[in-house]
Design a protein around this motif. Structure first.
Motif, PDB file in Angstrom:
ATOM      1  N   PHE A  28      30.515   0.193 -54.090  1.00  0.00           N
ATOM      2  CA  PHE A  28      29.372  -0.628 -53.704  1.00  0.00           C
ATOM      3  C   PHE A  28      29.759  -2.032 -53.265  1.00  0.00           C
ATOM      4  O   PHE A  28      28.975  -2.724 -52.622  1.00  0.00           O
ATOM      5  N   GLY A  29      30.941  -2.507 -53.636  1.00  0.00           N
ATOM      6  CA  GLY A  29      31.341  -3.857 -53.259  1.00  0.00           C
ATOM      7  C   GLY A  29      30.716  -4.915 -54.141  1.00  0.00           C
ATOM      8  O   GLY A  29      30.151  -4.626 -55.203  1.00  0.00           O
ATOM      9  N   GLU A  30      30.796  -6.177 -53.681  1.00  0.00           N
ATOM     10  CA  GLU A  30      30.325  -7.306 -54.475  1.00  0.00           C
ATOM     11  C   GLU A  30      29.263  -8.097 -53.719  1.00  0.00           C
ATOM     12  O   GLU A  30      29.225  -8.112 -52.486  1.00  0.00           O
ATOM     13  N   ALA A  31      28.402  -8.748 -54.476  1.00  0.00           N
ATOM     14  CA  ALA A  31      27.329  -9.567 -53.922  1.00  0.00           C
ATOM     15  C   ALA A  31      27.482 -10.995 -54.413  1.00  0.00           C
ATOM     16  O   ALA A  31      27.992 -11.233 -55.513  1.00  0.00           O
ATOM     17  N   PRO A  32      27.016 -11.999 -53.627  1.00  0.00           N
ATOM     18  CA  PRO A  32      27.105 -13.391 -54.082  1.00  0.00           C
ATOM     19  C   PRO A  32      26.214 -13.631 -55.295  1.00  0.00           C
ATOM     20  O   PRO A  32      25.125 -13.055 -55.411  1.00  0.00           O
ATOM     21  N   ALA A  33      26.677 -14.485 -56.192  1.00  0.00           N
ATOM     22  CA  ALA A  33      25.944 -14.760 -57.429  1.00  0.00           C
ATOM     23  C   ALA A  33      26.185 -16.198 -57.854  1.00  0.00           C
ATOM     24  O   ALA A  33      27.096 -16.873 -57.363  1.00  0.00           O
ATOM     25  N   VAL A  34      25.341 -16.661 -58.768  1.00  0.00           N
ATOM     26  CA  VAL A  34      25.476 -17.986 -59.371  1.00  0.00           C
ATOM     27  C   VAL A  34      25.627 -17.796 -60.872  1.00  0.00           C
ATOM     28  O   VAL A  34      24.893 -17.024 -61.491  1.00  0.00           O
ATOM     29  N   GLN A  35      26.602 -18.492 -61.446  1.00  0.00           N
ATOM     30  CA  GLN A  35      26.873 -18.376 -62.872  1.00  0.00           C
ATOM     31  C   GLN A  35      26.685 -19.726 -63.547  1.00  0.00           C
ATOM     32  O   GLN A  35      27.212 -20.740 -63.090  1.00  0.00           O
ATOM     33  N   GLU A  70      25.199 -12.739 -70.164  1.00  0.00           N
ATOM     34  CA  GLU A  70      26.358 -11.882 -70.435  1.00  0.00           C
ATOM     35  C   GLU A  70      27.508 -12.743 -70.908  1.00  0.00           C
ATOM     36  O   GLU A  70      27.879 -13.710 -70.237  1.00  0.00           O
ATOM     37  N   GLY A  71      28.051 -12.392 -72.072  1.00  0.00           N
ATOM     38  CA  GLY A  71      29.152 -13.172 -72.630  1.00  0.00           C
ATOM     39  C   GLY A  71      28.666 -14.539 -73.071  1.00  0.00           C
ATOM     40  O   GLY A  71      27.805 -14.654 -73.940  1.00  0.00           O
ATOM     41  N   ASN A  72      29.185 -15.591 -72.433  1.00  0.00           N
ATOM     42  CA  ASN A  72      28.780 -16.964 -72.751  1.00  0.00           C
ATOM     43  C   ASN A  72      28.139 -17.640 -71.552  1.00  0.00           C
ATOM     44  O   ASN A  72      28.149 -18.874 -71.453  1.00  0.00           O
ATOM     45  N   SER A  73      27.599 -16.860 -70.618  1.00  0.00           N
ATOM     46  CA  SER A  73      27.033 -17.442 -69.404  1.00  0.00           C
ATOM     47  C   SER A  73      25.852 -16.611 -68.916  1.00  0.00           C
ATOM     48  O   SER A  73      25.653 -15.470 -69.332  1.00  0.00           O
ATOM     49  N   VAL A  74      25.075 -17.217 -68.016  1.00  0.00           N
ATOM     50  CA  VAL A  74      23.945 -16.545 -67.373  1.00  0.00           C
ATOM     51  C   VAL A  74      24.295 -16.336 -65.906  1.00  0.00           C
ATOM     52  O   VAL A  74      24.765 -17.274 -65.233  1.00  0.00           O
ATOM     53  N   LYS A  75      24.070 -15.121 -65.409  1.00  0.00           N
ATOM     54  CA  LYS A  75      24.425 -14.790 -64.033  1.00  0.00           C
ATOM     55  C   LYS A  75      23.190 -14.329 -63.273  1.00  0.00           C
ATOM     56  O   LYS A  75      22.381 -13.561 -63.799  1.00  0.00           O
ATOM     57  N   ALA A  76      23.060 -14.808 -62.033  1.00  0.00           N
ATOM     58  CA  ALA A  76      21.968 -14.416 -61.144  1.00  0.00           C
ATOM     59  C   ALA A  76      22.572 -13.906 -59.833  1.00  0.00           C
ATOM     60  O   ALA A  76      23.376 -14.618 -59.217  1.00  0.00           O
ATOM     61  N   ARG A  77      22.188 -12.692 -59.411  1.00  0.00           N
ATOM     62  CA  ARG A  77      22.765 -12.079 -58.206  1.00  0.00           C
ATOM     63  C   ARG A  77      21.775 -12.176 -57.047  1.00  0.00           C
ATOM     64  O   ARG A  77      20.561 -12.015 -57.236  1.00  0.00           O
ATOM     65  N   PHE A  78      22.305 -12.400 -55.826  1.00  0.00           N
ATOM     66  CA  PHE A  78      21.477 -12.569 -54.640  1.00  0.00           C
ATOM     67  C   PHE A  78      21.968 -11.659 -53.521  1.00  0.00           C
ATOM     68  O   PHE A  78      23.081 -11.111 -53.574  1.00  0.00           O
ATOM     69  N   GLN A  79      21.149 -11.554 -52.468  1.00  0.00           N
ATOM     70  CA  GLN A  79      21.465 -10.660 -51.364  1.00  0.00           C
ATOM     71  C   GLN A  79      22.400 -11.293 -50.338  1.00  0.00           C
ATOM     72  O   GLN A  79      23.165 -10.601 -49.688  1.00  0.00           O
ATOM     73  N   ASP A  80      22.320 -12.620 -50.173  1.00  0.00           N
ATOM     74  CA  ASP A  80      23.126 -13.259 -49.130  1.00  0.00           C
ATOM     75  C   ASP A  80      23.642 -14.611 -49.621  1.00  0.00           C
ATOM     76  O   ASP A  80      23.215 -15.143 -50.653  1.00  0.00           O
ATOM     77  N   LEU A  81      24.571 -15.174 -48.837  1.00  0.00           N
ATOM     78  CA  LEU A  81      25.217 -16.432 -49.203  1.00  0.00           C
ATOM     79  C   LEU A  81      24.262 -17.616 -49.121  1.00  0.00           C
ATOM     80  O   LEU A  81      24.383 -18.579 -49.880  1.00  0.00           O
ATOM     81  N   ASP A  82      23.287 -17.553 -48.184  1.00  0.00           N
ATOM     82  CA  ASP A  82      22.343 -18.657 -48.046  1.00  0.00           C
ATOM     83  C   ASP A  82      21.490 -18.819 -49.309  1.00  0.00           C
ATOM     84  O   ASP A  82      21.295 -19.932 -49.814  1.00  0.00           O
ATOM     85  N   ALA A  83      21.000 -17.702 -49.846  1.00  0.00           N
ATOM     86  CA  ALA A  83      20.225 -17.751 -51.088  1.00  0.00           C
ATOM     87  C   ALA A  83      21.091 -18.213 -52.251  1.00  0.00           C
ATOM     88  O   ALA A  83      20.620 -18.933 -53.141  1.00  0.00           O
ATOM     89  N   GLN A  84      22.350 -17.830 -52.227  1.00  0.00           N
ATOM     90  CA  GLN A  84      23.263 -18.253 -53.302  1.00  0.00           C
ATOM     91  C   GLN A  84      23.427 -19.773 -53.311  1.00  0.00           C
ATOM     92  O   GLN A  84      23.355 -20.406 -54.371  1.00  0.00           O
TER      93      GLN A  84
END
Length: 625
Positions: A28-35, A70-84
């Protein structure tokens, strides 16, 4: 003869399904996210941060795929780099209103696009190494001389305390590099002191030499004790580096020892070398100070007056102000250990602290006059101090004491970790650094994928042409082997690098060798005139011993690489060893299962499609005339 029981076919089906499920996330590959992670040692991110981040994104008009803790951080996944990028700016502005003193680190990251049902099964993709994902690499040299010098300084204080407690007079204690010299005026005192120091400080070896009118007793660390000091220093440095890198939110960092005094730091996905240097080179200082409980300090804490002269204002962990004296009672250099535990009487969580002889003397003198007062433990990073805890002194303290007060077991463990690994045990210098761009990593992935694909295709073409149906069976077994290998690497959450891809390509060539042995053995049985069913059975049975011997010897070499290698060599060895295990299963069990399914139920089997079976010509006896 050539039939499998139902349970064996069930085992193969289960293995095939497991291989498919745990290999699938890599597709599936990887998507941009903010941690979002903690930017301060005393600030902890917990599950309550996830809904807060979700609300911030909703107000900013952004819709993430998901937000999870997850772990010691919060992660949010997005569809594209602009939203990230927009999400990072919105979260950073809300969580860090003061850019000069950020409490949280908002980092760009990548997350797998795997669907939730795969994640629920703990089916996760393999990690990608530095050479495949890009990032920064540091090779750091630990200054072992400083670690030994610090140990010698601590021992000097211990020796002075021991001699004073036993009322043994000396003519002076000095430190010469890593040796401690104690001078005496008479031999009787020297003999008593030597006996005491030998019993109390077993890590030191003593040498007696004349020094003018005095006698000098020189103590130096024994070789095994010096090695323990160095090993402890590098282990603490690695722990501290792990804590700092984890705060940044770097995915899958590699921090490991190389040789006796070097540490390798690999940060995949990080392209800012200056930022990485700033994080791994941070110095944290631990200080113990008394809390000011004067009337002026109380008024200052209420906000109705300035802080008294010689004090500073800090914020306690519960958010309340705290006025602390500037005079430092003790520093982290005097702290030798910090472990979580439980009070023997109240059974509440506590942190057990141990200080050296100098620290014990200071704590004893300070606590004797400060019973009922609070002592603040401060952690300074980049010139900014944070209050770790501020317990009340209940009695006279010594070398071993504990801190407690409304702590959970988890908080006690975190506090002990902060106190124990807040700073580096010995200085480190970066002696080598390099940056690998993401485009180079993508190019390496493409080349590695093509090498495996073309190698597999070439092997499959040769086997199908040369061995016909049995070549098709061998190709299917080879594909099954590759599927199991990728699934195992994903289940183990191994980090795949270029040497790992090379090991996969090598595994394909070695795995097909087992099928070649089986096919040639079946051909030999057919040449001597045995029936096809018997030839298939004996071909598999007799080839197994040879396959086992060759794979065991290769596995021994792989285990040697795993045990004694480091870095890329270990990455190659892990894939190599796992590939041998999967190839044994696929080339023998899986391939025979297909052959048994195809030929096993044919009672009157007259021939098999295994290519040209050469038979020696029958010699016709000559007729004499």
């Amino acid at each position: 003869m050539n039939r499998y029981p139902a349970w064996k076919y069930a085992l193969l089906v289960v293995a095939l399904l497991v291989g498919l499920i745990y290999t699938l996330p890599n597709v599936f590959g990887e998507a941009p996210a903010v941690q979002v992670s903690s930017g301060k040692a005393t600030l902890k991110v917990d599950a309550t941060m996830a809904p807060r981040v979700q609300d911030l994104l909703t107000k900013a008009g952004l819709q993430p795929d998901f937000v999870q803790f997850e772990g010691n951080s919060v992660k949010a996944r997005f569809q594209d780099l602009d939203a990230q990028r927009k999400a990072k700016d919105a979260i950073n502005a809300a969580l860090n209103p003061d850019p000069t003193n950020p409490g949280y680190i908002v980092a760009l990251n990548l997350l797998s696009r795997s669907p939730h049902w795969l994640t629920a099964l703990h089916a996760l993709p393999m990690f990608l190494g530095l050479d495949l994902r890009g990032g920064v690499y540091f090779l750091m040299q630990v200054d072992m001389k400083s670690a030994l010098t610090k140990k010698a300084e601590a021992l000097t204080g211990d020796i002075r305390t021991l001699l004073r407690d036993k009322n043994l007079r000396h003519a002076g204690i000095t430190r010469d590099t890593n040796n401690v010299d104690v001078r005496f005026r008479d031999r009787e005192t020297l003999a008593a002191a030597r006996k005491l120091l030998t019993e109390q400080l077993p890590d030191l070896q003593w040498l007696e030499t004349p020094d003018g009118t005095e006698i000098k007793l020189s103590g130096s660390l024994k070789p095994d004790a010096a090695k323990r000091v160095q090993d402890t220093a590098i282990a603490q440095n690695i722990t501290t580096l792990h804590n700092r890198v984890n705060e940044l939110g770097v995915a899958e960092p590699v921090i490991q020892q190389q040789g006796a005094d070097r540490v390798v730091v690999q940060l995949p996905g990080v392209q800012d070398t200056a930022k990485a240097k700033d994080i791994i080179g941070r110095t944290a200082t631990l200080e113990l100070r008394m809390v000011d409980d004067s009337t002026e300090a109380i008024q200052a804490m209420k906000g109705s007056g300035p802080v008294p002269f010689g004090t500073e204002r800090f914020t306690d962990r519960d958010g309340s102000p705290l006025v602390v004296k500037r005079q430092v009672v003790l520093t982290g250099e005097n702290l030798t250990d910090a472990q979580p535990g439980f009070d023997g009487q109240t059974h509440e969580p506590v942190v057990n602290l141990t200080v050296d002889a100098k620290g014990a003397r200071i704590m004893k003198d300070t606590s004797r006059d400060s019973v009922g007062k609070r002592m603040a433990i401060l952690l300074f990073e980049k010139g900014k101090g944070e209050v770790v805890t501020a317990p009340v002194i209940r009695g006279e303290l010594g070398a071993n004491f504990q801190i407690s007060g409304r702590m959970t077991a988890g908080e006690a463990n975190d506090t002990a970790l902060l106190l124990r690994a807040g700073s580096l045990a010995a200085p480190m210098d970066i002696i080598e650094e390099k940056t690998i761009g993401p485009s180079l990593g993508a190019d390496n992935i493409a080349k590695g994928f093509h090498s495996v694909l073309f190698g597999f295709a070439a092997i499959a073409l040769f086997m199908c042409v040369y061995y016909q149906f049995f070549g098709i069976v061998s190709t299917l077994a080879l594909g099954f082997n590759l599927l199991l290998l990728l699934a195992l690497l994903s289940m183990l959450q191994a980090t795949l690098s270029l040497p790992g891809i090379a090991a996969i390509a090598l595994t394909l060539g070695m795995a097909i060798d087992s099928n070649v042995l089986i096919n040639e053995r079946i051909r030999e049985e057919l040449r001597v005139g045995k029936a096809p069913q018997v030839a298939i059975n004996e071909g598999y049975e007799r080839a197994f011993a040879t396959i086992l011997d060759s794979n065991v010897t290769t596995l021994i070499a792989g285990l040697a690489l795993l045990a004694f290698g480091s870095g890329p060599v270990r990455g190659f060895a892990v894939v190599h060893c796992l590939g041998i295990v999967t190839s044994m299963f696929s080339s023998v069990v899986f391939s025979r299962g297909i052959v048994n399914l195809w030929y096993g139920r044919q009672k009157k089997l007259k021939s098999v499609a295994i290519g040209q079976v050469w038979k020696p010509p029958v010699e016709v006896p000559a007729v004499k005339t």
